[in-house]
Design a protein around this motif. Structure first.
Motif, PDB file in Angstrom:
ATOM      1  N   VAL A   1       0.915  -1.223  -0.178  1.00 46.54           N
ATOM      2  CA  VAL A   1       0.071  -0.162  -0.289  1.00 46.54           C
ATOM      3  C   VAL A   1       0.944   1.081  -0.204  1.00 46.54           C
ATOM      4  O   VAL A   1       1.789   1.408   0.833  1.00 46.54           O
ATOM      5  CB  VAL A   1      -0.837  -0.114   1.048  1.00 46.54           C
ATOM      6  N   TYR A   2       0.398   2.063  -0.835  1.00 43.80           N
ATOM      7  CA  TYR A   2       1.264   3.516  -1.019  1.00 43.80           C
ATOM      8  C   TYR A   2       0.527   4.469  -0.851  1.00 43.80           C
ATOM      9  O   TYR A   2      -0.708   4.253  -1.035  1.00 43.80           O
ATOM     10  CB  TYR A   2       1.893   3.670  -2.480  1.00 43.80           C
ATOM     11  N   GLU A   3       1.097   5.558  -0.414  1.00 42.39           N
ATOM     12  CA  GLU A   3       0.128   7.050  -0.394  1.00 42.39           C
ATOM     13  C   GLU A   3       1.126   7.796  -1.530  1.00 42.39           C
ATOM     14  O   GLU A   3       2.280   8.060  -1.363  1.00 42.39           O
ATOM     15  CB  GLU A   3       0.329   7.637   0.663  1.00 42.39           C
ATOM     16  N   ALA A   4       0.447   8.503  -2.350  1.00 42.45           N
ATOM     17  CA  ALA A   4       1.109   9.417  -3.095  1.00 42.45           C
ATOM     18  C   ALA A   4       0.608  10.779  -3.210  1.00 42.45           C
ATOM     19  O   ALA A   4      -0.719  11.050  -2.701  1.00 42.45           O
ATOM     20  CB  ALA A   4       0.783   9.143  -4.846  1.00 42.45           C
ATOM     21  N   GLY A   5       1.491  11.925  -2.821  1.00 39.94           N
ATOM     22  CA  GLY A   5       1.125  13.100  -2.658  1.00 39.94           C
ATOM     23  C   GLY A   5       1.945  14.195  -3.451  1.00 39.94           C
ATOM     24  O   GLY A   5       2.756  13.681  -4.064  1.00 39.94           O
ATOM     25  N   ARG A   6       1.475  15.336  -3.357  1.00 38.68           N
ATOM     26  CA  ARG A   6       2.132  16.427  -4.058  1.00 38.68           C
ATOM     27  C   ARG A   6       2.981  17.076  -3.276  1.00 38.68           C
ATOM     28  O   ARG A   6       2.810  17.534  -1.865  1.00 38.68           O
ATOM     29  CB  ARG A   6       1.141  17.238  -4.582  1.00 38.68           C
ATOM     30  N   PHE A   7       4.138  17.414  -3.835  1.00 34.36           N
ATOM     31  CA  PHE A   7       5.284  18.404  -2.970  1.00 34.36           C
ATOM     32  C   PHE A   7       5.499  19.431  -4.186  1.00 34.36           C
ATOM     33  O   PHE A   7       6.425  18.850  -5.037  1.00 34.36           O
ATOM     34  CB  PHE A   7       6.250  17.597  -2.622  1.00 34.36           C
ATOM     35  N   ALA A   8       5.253  20.664  -4.185  1.00 35.29           N
ATOM     36  CA  ALA A   8       5.429  21.519  -5.280  1.00 35.29           C
ATOM     37  C   ALA A   8       6.527  22.540  -4.948  1.00 35.29           C
ATOM     38  O   ALA A   8       6.727  23.168  -3.692  1.00 35.29           O
ATOM     39  CB  ALA A   8       4.297  22.358  -5.248  1.00 35.29           C
ATOM     40  N   THR A   9       7.418  22.780  -5.914  1.00 35.39           N
ATOM     41  CA  THR A   9       8.626  23.753  -5.707  1.00 35.39           C
ATOM     42  C   THR A   9       8.359  24.720  -7.010  1.00 35.39           C
ATOM     43  O   THR A   9       7.497  24.598  -7.747  1.00 35.39           O
ATOM     44  CB  THR A   9       9.861  23.031  -5.848  1.00 35.39           C
ATOM     45  N   ASP A  10       9.126  25.847  -6.936  1.00 35.59           N
ATOM     46  CA  ASP A  10       9.193  26.861  -7.891  1.00 35.59           C
ATOM     47  C   ASP A  10       9.538  25.970  -9.224  1.00 35.59           C
ATOM     48  O   ASP A  10       8.755  26.605 -10.365  1.00 35.59           O
ATOM     49  CB  ASP A  10      10.100  27.872  -7.537  1.00 35.59           C
ATOM     50  N   ASP A  11      10.341  25.354  -9.311  1.00 33.88           N
ATOM     51  CA  ASP A  11      10.712  24.719 -10.544  1.00 33.88           C
ATOM     52  C   ASP A  11      10.132  23.215 -10.865  1.00 33.88           C
ATOM     53  O   ASP A  11       9.960  22.835 -12.033  1.00 33.88           O
ATOM     54  CB  ASP A  11      12.327  24.671 -10.666  1.00 33.88           C
ATOM     55  N   VAL A  12       9.964  22.352  -9.969  1.00 35.84           N
ATOM     56  CA  VAL A  12       9.227  21.194 -10.178  1.00 35.84           C
ATOM     57  C   VAL A  12       8.062  20.810  -9.324  1.00 35.84           C
ATOM     58  O   VAL A  12       7.943  21.314  -8.128  1.00 35.84           O
ATOM     59  CB  VAL A  12      10.462  19.952  -9.855  1.00 35.84           C
ATOM     60  N   ASP A  13       7.082  20.099  -9.711  1.00 34.79           N
ATOM     61  CA  ASP A  13       5.852  19.740  -9.127  1.00 34.79           C
ATOM     62  C   ASP A  13       6.234  18.256  -8.936  1.00 34.79           C
ATOM     63  O   ASP A  13       5.936  17.490  -9.919  1.00 34.79           O
ATOM     64  CB  ASP A  13       4.780  20.001 -10.116  1.00 34.79           C
ATOM     65  N   TRP A  14       6.672  17.923  -7.891  1.00 34.97           N
ATOM     66  CA  TRP A  14       6.699  16.517  -7.395  1.00 34.97           C
ATOM     67  C   TRP A  14       5.618  15.777  -6.963  1.00 34.97           C
ATOM     68  O   TRP A  14       4.665  16.088  -6.262  1.00 34.97           O
ATOM     69  CB  TRP A  14       7.815  16.415  -6.293  1.00 34.97           C
ATOM     70  N   THR A  15       5.453  14.574  -7.573  1.00 35.01           N
ATOM     71  CA  THR A  15       4.592  13.474  -7.199  1.00 35.01           C
ATOM     72  C   THR A  15       5.511  12.408  -6.394  1.00 35.01           C
ATOM     73  O   THR A  15       6.312  11.891  -6.696  1.00 35.01           O
ATOM     74  CB  THR A  15       3.942  12.799  -8.288  1.00 35.01           C
ATOM     75  N   VAL A  16       5.099  12.567  -5.034  1.00 38.28           N
ATOM     76  CA  VAL A  16       6.026  11.599  -4.171  1.00 38.28           C
ATOM     77  C   VAL A  16       5.018  10.462  -3.616  1.00 38.28           C
ATOM     78  O   VAL A  16       4.008  10.334  -3.172  1.00 38.28           O
ATOM     79  CB  VAL A  16       6.389  12.417  -2.940  1.00 38.28           C
ATOM     80  N   VAL A  17       5.638   9.313  -4.155  1.00 40.52           N
ATOM     81  CA  VAL A  17       5.117   7.937  -3.483  1.00 40.52           C
ATOM     82  C   VAL A  17       5.816   7.463  -2.622  1.00 40.52           C
ATOM     83  O   VAL A  17       7.031   7.408  -2.463  1.00 40.52           O
ATOM     84  CB  VAL A  17       5.318   6.904  -4.870  1.00 40.52           C
ATOM     85  N   LEU A  18       4.851   7.305  -1.273  1.00 39.43           N
ATOM     86  CA  LEU A  18       5.358   7.042  -0.051  1.00 39.43           C
ATOM     87  C   LEU A  18       5.168   5.607   0.357  1.00 39.43           C
ATOM     88  O   LEU A  18       3.910   5.150   0.301  1.00 39.43           O
ATOM     89  CB  LEU A  18       5.060   7.852   0.893  1.00 39.43           C
ATOM     90  N   ALA A  19       6.108   4.885   0.902  1.00 39.45           N
ATOM     91  CA  ALA A  19       5.530   3.541   1.567  1.00 39.45           C
ATOM     92  C   ALA A  19       6.359   3.135   2.837  1.00 39.45           C
ATOM     93  O   ALA A  19       7.428   3.772   3.018  1.00 39.45           O
ATOM     94  CB  ALA A  19       5.970   2.263   0.564  1.00 39.45           C
TER      95      ALA A  19
END
Length: 277
Positions: free
Chosen positions: A38-56
């Motif tokens: 089971v993963y959670e995917a969330g957003r971490f936005a910066t000025d240059d990159v919009d990161w999708t972070v997949v966490l386990a």
């Protein structure tokens, strides 16, 4: 400026580490691997990159860390991977400090005959991530991501990884680390398996970031409940500062030099003779 969209996989071993990382994410959603992870995917936005972070949360130990890392890298094909959590300090660090690994020693590999012969296996973390970690360490801007007013130190150096909880400096394992891994700053139980999986899955750039929750020379299990959340928060803050600055939009990009090619035709030498004739 158009924002890039990229994916990062962030793995943790235990719940307190997981929650520290999760606190930096927004727009969370749940994903389930066919094998059951089971993963959670969330957003971490910066000025240059919009990161999708997949966490386990992998559980403890190098074996399960390797399995879950391989599974996540294969499923999500991230740009980078990080293992974030807590560790025991071995030398030169205090409780609350952060260590970003440049190398991880697998210290338990050995041959045992009449004498003990260590066969330590080493993996390096992704070079661009190690360089960025050095920049984050120098700037101290990662402190702004902490909820507390603490100002822990950060280090970039080796971490040792094995299947043992080392609860004392007067142990055979501690002596082994001093003798054969003398520059080790911290010890933990998942980093080597994590890096092995990253190496065998297309050499995905990967790094281990650990907050120091106790010292091997002064480990008190009853203090873990208080120290681990703080150390995990410090590690997560450092990791997300690293993630936020990977693109470094203010940095000047060096253009690759033109490849060397021989002149055509080759010039004559001082005597007027063309080489090769």
């Amino acid at each position: 400026m158009q924002t890039n969209v990229r994916t990062a996989v962030v793995l943790t071993a235990i719940g307190v580490e997981y929650m520290a990382v999760r606190s930096f994410l927004t727009d969370l959603g749940t994903l389930v691997h066919p094998a059951g992870t089971v993963y959670e995917a969330g957003r971490f936005a910066t000025d240059d990159v919009d990161w999708t972070v997949v966490l386990a949360e992998t559980g403890t130990g190098n074996n399960i860390a390797a399995i879950e890392t391989s599974r996540a890298l294969d499923a999500f094909r991230p740009s980078i991977a990080m293992f974030v959590g807590v560790a025991g300090g071995v030398k030169d660090v205090d409780v609350g400090d952060v260590v970003a690994a440049d190398y991880v020693y697998g210290y338990e590999s050995s041959k045992v005959t009449e004498t003990f012969q260590p066969r330590i296996k080493t993996f390096g973390c992704g070079y661009p991530l190690v360089q960025r970690a050095r920049t984050v360490r120098r700037s101290d801007l990662w402190h702004k991501r902490l909820q507390s007013s603490e100002r822990p130190k950060a280090y970039v150096g080796p971490i040792a990884s094995g299947e043992q909880v080392i609860a004392g400096s007067n142990t055979q394992t501690h002596a082994l680390l001093q003798t054969h891994c003398g520059d080790t700053l911290a010890v933990e139980m998942e980093g080597w398996g994590f890096l092995f999986a990253a190496h065998t899955n297309g050499d995905v750039p990967a790094i281990v970031v650990r907050g120091i929750s106790d010292l091997t020379a002064d480990k008190e299990p009853e203090q873990d409940r208080a120290r681990q959340p703080i150390a995990a928060e410090h590690a997560a803050a450092f990791a997300f500062e690293l993630l936020a600055t990977i693109e470094a939009p203010e940095a000047q990009r060096i253009q690759p030099a033109e490849p060397w090619r021989p002149m055509s035709p080759p010039p004559p030498d001082l005597f007027g003779v063309v080489p090769g004739r």
